[in-house]
Design a protein around this motif. Structure first.
Motif, PDB file in Angstrom:
ATOM      1  N   GLU A  19      40.044  44.534  32.082  1.00  0.00           N
ATOM      2  CA  GLU A  19      41.113  44.776  31.108  1.00  0.00           C
ATOM      3  C   GLU A  19      42.489  44.791  31.753  1.00  0.00           C
ATOM      4  OE1 GLU A  19      40.007  48.458  29.369  1.00  0.00           O
ATOM      5  OE2 GLU A  19      38.250  47.641  28.311  1.00  0.00           O
ATOM      6  N   ASN A  20      42.558  45.266  32.990  1.00  0.00           N
ATOM      7  CA  ASN A  20      43.823  45.348  33.704  1.00  0.00           C
ATOM      8  C   ASN A  20      43.582  44.873  35.131  1.00  0.00           C
ATOM      9  OD1 ASN A  20      45.924  46.502  35.482  1.00  0.00           O
ATOM     10  ND2 ASN A  20      46.651  47.513  33.620  1.00  0.00           N
ATOM     11  N   ILE A  21      44.065  43.655  35.432  1.00  0.00           N
ATOM     12  CA  ILE A  21      43.793  43.066  36.745  1.00  0.00           C
ATOM     13  C   ILE A  21      44.335  43.946  37.859  1.00  0.00           C
ATOM     14  CG2 ILE A  21      44.327  41.116  38.251  1.00  0.00           C
ATOM     15  CD1 ILE A  21      44.115  39.292  35.922  1.00  0.00           C
ATOM     16  N   ASN A  22      45.474  44.570  37.637  1.00  0.00           N
ATOM     17  CA  ASN A  22      46.068  45.441  38.656  1.00  0.00           C
ATOM     18  C   ASN A  22      45.110  46.564  39.032  1.00  0.00           C
ATOM     19  OD1 ASN A  22      48.209  46.290  40.372  1.00  0.00           O
ATOM     20  ND2 ASN A  22      48.740  47.864  38.881  1.00  0.00           N
ATOM     21  N   ASP A  23      44.558  47.247  38.019  1.00  0.00           N
ATOM     22  CA  ASP A  23      43.610  48.339  38.278  1.00  0.00           C
ATOM     23  C   ASP A  23      42.323  47.816  38.896  1.00  0.00           C
ATOM     24  OD1 ASP A  23      45.443  50.100  37.229  1.00  0.00           O
ATOM     25  OD2 ASP A  23      44.495  50.201  35.242  1.00  0.00           O
ATOM     26  N   ASP A  24      41.843  46.669  38.386  1.00  0.00           N
ATOM     27  CA  ASP A  24      40.585  46.117  38.897  1.00  0.00           C
ATOM     28  C   ASP A  24      40.695  45.751  40.372  1.00  0.00           C
ATOM     29  OD1 ASP A  24      39.478  46.385  36.419  1.00  0.00           O
ATOM     30  OD2 ASP A  24      39.635  44.268  35.872  1.00  0.00           O
ATOM     31  N   ILE A  25      41.784  45.081  40.746  1.00  0.00           N
ATOM     32  CA  ILE A  25      41.951  44.691  42.147  1.00  0.00           C
ATOM     33  C   ILE A  25      42.085  45.924  43.033  1.00  0.00           C
ATOM     34  CG2 ILE A  25      43.452  43.504  43.783  1.00  0.00           C
ATOM     35  CD1 ILE A  25      41.831  41.589  42.151  1.00  0.00           C
ATOM     36  N   ALA A  26      42.787  46.952  42.540  1.00  0.00           N
ATOM     37  CA  ALA A  26      42.917  48.193  43.313  1.00  0.00           C
ATOM     38  C   ALA A  26      41.548  48.821  43.554  1.00  0.00           C
ATOM     39  CB  ALA A  26      43.845  49.166  42.592  1.00  0.00           C
ATOM     40  N   ASN A  27      40.695  48.801  42.530  1.00  0.00           N
ATOM     41  CA  ASN A  27      39.339  49.345  42.687  1.00  0.00           C
ATOM     42  C   ASN A  27      38.522  48.512  43.670  1.00  0.00           C
ATOM     43  OD1 ASN A  27      39.769  51.450  40.878  1.00  0.00           O
ATOM     44  ND2 ASN A  27      39.026  50.277  39.115  1.00  0.00           N
ATOM     45  N   LEU A  28      38.697  47.203  43.628  1.00  0.00           N
ATOM     46  CA  LEU A  28      37.957  46.340  44.548  1.00  0.00           C
ATOM     47  C   LEU A  28      38.386  46.575  45.990  1.00  0.00           C
ATOM     48  CD1 LEU A  28      37.892  42.988  42.527  1.00  0.00           C
ATOM     49  CD2 LEU A  28      36.021  44.611  42.860  1.00  0.00           C
ATOM     50  N   VAL A  29      39.662  46.881  46.198  1.00  0.00           N
ATOM     51  CA  VAL A  29      40.121  47.221  47.542  1.00  0.00           C
ATOM     52  C   VAL A  29      39.393  48.456  48.044  1.00  0.00           C
ATOM     53  CG1 VAL A  29      42.101  48.029  48.886  1.00  0.00           C
ATOM     54  CG2 VAL A  29      42.366  46.095  47.339  1.00  0.00           C
ATOM     55  N   LYS A  30      39.210  49.437  47.169  1.00  0.00           N
ATOM     56  CA  LYS A  30      38.477  50.653  47.548  1.00  0.00           C
ATOM     57  C   LYS A  30      37.027  50.327  47.893  1.00  0.00           C
ATOM     58  CE  LYS A  30      41.296  53.602  44.534  1.00  0.00           C
ATOM     59  NZ  LYS A  30      41.298  54.458  43.324  1.00  0.00           N
ATOM     60  N   ARG A  31      36.502  49.275  47.301  1.00  0.00           N
ATOM     61  CA  ARG A  31      35.098  48.895  47.516  1.00  0.00           C
ATOM     62  C   ARG A  31      34.930  47.900  48.665  1.00  0.00           C
ATOM     63  NH1 ARG A  31      33.357  46.695  41.862  1.00  0.00           N
ATOM     64  NH2 ARG A  31      31.670  45.895  43.179  1.00  0.00           N
ATOM     65  N   GLY A  32      36.024  47.532  49.332  1.00  0.00           N
ATOM     66  CA  GLY A  32      35.881  46.672  50.502  1.00  0.00           C
ATOM     67  C   GLY A  32      36.691  45.399  50.482  1.00  0.00           C
ATOM     68  N   LEU A  33      37.364  45.090  49.369  1.00  0.00           N
ATOM     69  CA  LEU A  33      38.221  43.912  49.354  1.00  0.00           C
ATOM     70  C   LEU A  33      39.405  44.143  50.281  1.00  0.00           C
ATOM     71  CD1 LEU A  33      38.764  41.142  47.875  1.00  0.00           C
ATOM     72  CD2 LEU A  33      40.305  42.447  46.393  1.00  0.00           C
ATOM     73  N   PRO A  34      39.647  43.260  51.262  1.00  0.00           N
ATOM     74  CA  PRO A  34      40.753  43.485  52.194  1.00  0.00           C
ATOM     75  C   PRO A  34      42.086  43.639  51.467  1.00  0.00           C
ATOM     76  CG  PRO A  34      39.323  41.737  52.984  1.00  0.00           C
ATOM     77  CD  PRO A  34      38.865  42.056  51.598  1.00  0.00           C
ATOM     78  N   ALA A  35      42.864  44.593  51.914  1.00  0.00           N
ATOM     79  CA  ALA A  35      44.160  44.846  51.290  1.00  0.00           C
ATOM     80  C   ALA A  35      45.064  43.629  51.375  1.00  0.00           C
ATOM     81  CB  ALA A  35      44.827  46.056  51.948  1.00  0.00           C
ATOM     82  N   ARG A  36      44.882  42.795  52.395  1.00  0.00           N
ATOM     83  CA  ARG A  36      45.745  41.621  52.548  1.00  0.00           C
ATOM     84  C   ARG A  36      45.557  40.644  51.396  1.00  0.00           C
ATOM     85  NH1 ARG A  36      41.589  41.039  56.181  1.00  0.00           N
ATOM     86  NH2 ARG A  36      40.344  39.129  56.052  1.00  0.00           N
ATOM     87  N   ILE A  37      44.356  40.616  50.789  1.00  0.00           N
ATOM     88  CA  ILE A  37      44.146  39.735  49.655  1.00  0.00           C
ATOM     89  C   ILE A  37      44.884  40.280  48.436  1.00  0.00           C
ATOM     90  CG2 ILE A  37      42.428  38.740  48.083  1.00  0.00           C
ATOM     91  CD1 ILE A  37      40.489  38.596  50.357  1.00  0.00           C
ATOM     92  N   GLN A  38      44.875  41.595  48.284  1.00  0.00           N
ATOM     93  CA  GLN A  38      45.655  42.179  47.200  1.00  0.00           C
ATOM     94  C   GLN A  38      47.132  41.832  47.366  1.00  0.00           C
ATOM     95  OE1 GLN A  38      45.921  46.463  47.099  1.00  0.00           O
ATOM     96  NE2 GLN A  38      46.363  46.509  44.910  1.00  0.00           N
ATOM     97  N   GLN A  39      47.627  41.915  48.597  1.00  0.00           N
ATOM     98  CA  GLN A  39      49.022  41.583  48.850  1.00  0.00           C
ATOM     99  C   GLN A  39      49.304  40.117  48.526  1.00  0.00           C
ATOM    100  OE1 GLN A  39      49.333  42.684  52.954  1.00  0.00           O
ATOM    101  NE2 GLN A  39      49.319  44.886  52.539  1.00  0.00           N
TER     102      GLN A  39
END
Length: 213
Positions: free
Chosen positions: A122-142
């Motif tokens: 529903e909210n890509i911003n929140d979803d990506i933040a949650n994925l970072v907590k689950r192991g998605l590298p922060a550099r991909i979020q950036q």
């Protein structure tokens, strides 16, 4: 467990992933000629490259590939859901003609990928933040922030941003596959490797882990 290597087509480069068969292959470059009344003349800005693997040709004008139209884009990660792969492939087919349309489809891919990974979508911003907590590298979020996928003023998935260009679309192709690789492909490969251990070894590891909690 690294992403599948991909070398995009480039003018006069001897080896790259073929835009027709996708195989990494040597390419033979040829100058094209025109004949009229028995005379031959060089077409100075036209070249063709033949893939050694599939024997088919790509055509280049003034250093830019004009055939096939799908240029420099890696195929979708096969671990993506089928509907995401369809959207990705549609974006790949139109990126040269409509980079804004391709970017809109790729944002939709990212939203669907978040759902595939167990987020709400529903909210890509929140979803990506949650994925970072689950192991998605922060550099991909950036990186996603950089191409205006998330953050203040971001375009919603499936909508067109008049500021999108081909460079933005190419980055989005890359991030879709990177997220899928980090969050789906790599864990699956780790699990498959772990399952190859003898059962006695796996039980010993599980007992060790229970004892450490």
């Amino acid at each position: 467990m690294n992403p599948i290597p991909y070398t995009p087509p480039a003018f006069q480069v001897k080896a790259f992933n073929c835009p027709i068969c996708n195989a990494y292959s040597h390419h033979d470059w040829s100058q094209l000629y025109m004949t009229a009344a028995g005379d031959y003349s060089v077409i100075s800005d036209l070249r063709c490259a033949q893939c050694v693997n599939c024997k088919k040709y790509s055509l280049w004008i003034s250093g830019q590939m004009v055939y096939p139209e799908e240029s420099g884009v890696q195929p979708p990660n096969p671990d993506l859901n089928e509907d995401i792969q369809r959207d990705y492939s549609e974006a790949k087919a139109i990126v040269n003609k409509s980079p804004r349309g391709a970017s809109a489809l790729l944002r939709l891919c990212i939203q669907k990928l978040c759902i595939q990974l167990g987020e709400k979508g529903e909210n890509i911003n929140d979803d990506i933040a949650n994925l970072v907590k689950r192991g998605l590298p922060a550099r991909i979020q950036q990186a996603l922030d950089t191409v205006r996928v998330i953050g203040n003023g971001a375009v919603h998935p499936g909508q067109i941003d008049i500021k999108d260009d081909r460079d933005t679309a190419l980055k989005l192709f890359k991030w879709v596959n990177l997220i899928a690789n980090v969050m789906i492909t790599e864990p699956k490969e780790v699990e498959e490797l772990y399952e190859t251990l003898p059962e006695t070894k796996r039980k010993a590891i599980e007992e060790r882990d229970r004892g450490s909690t």
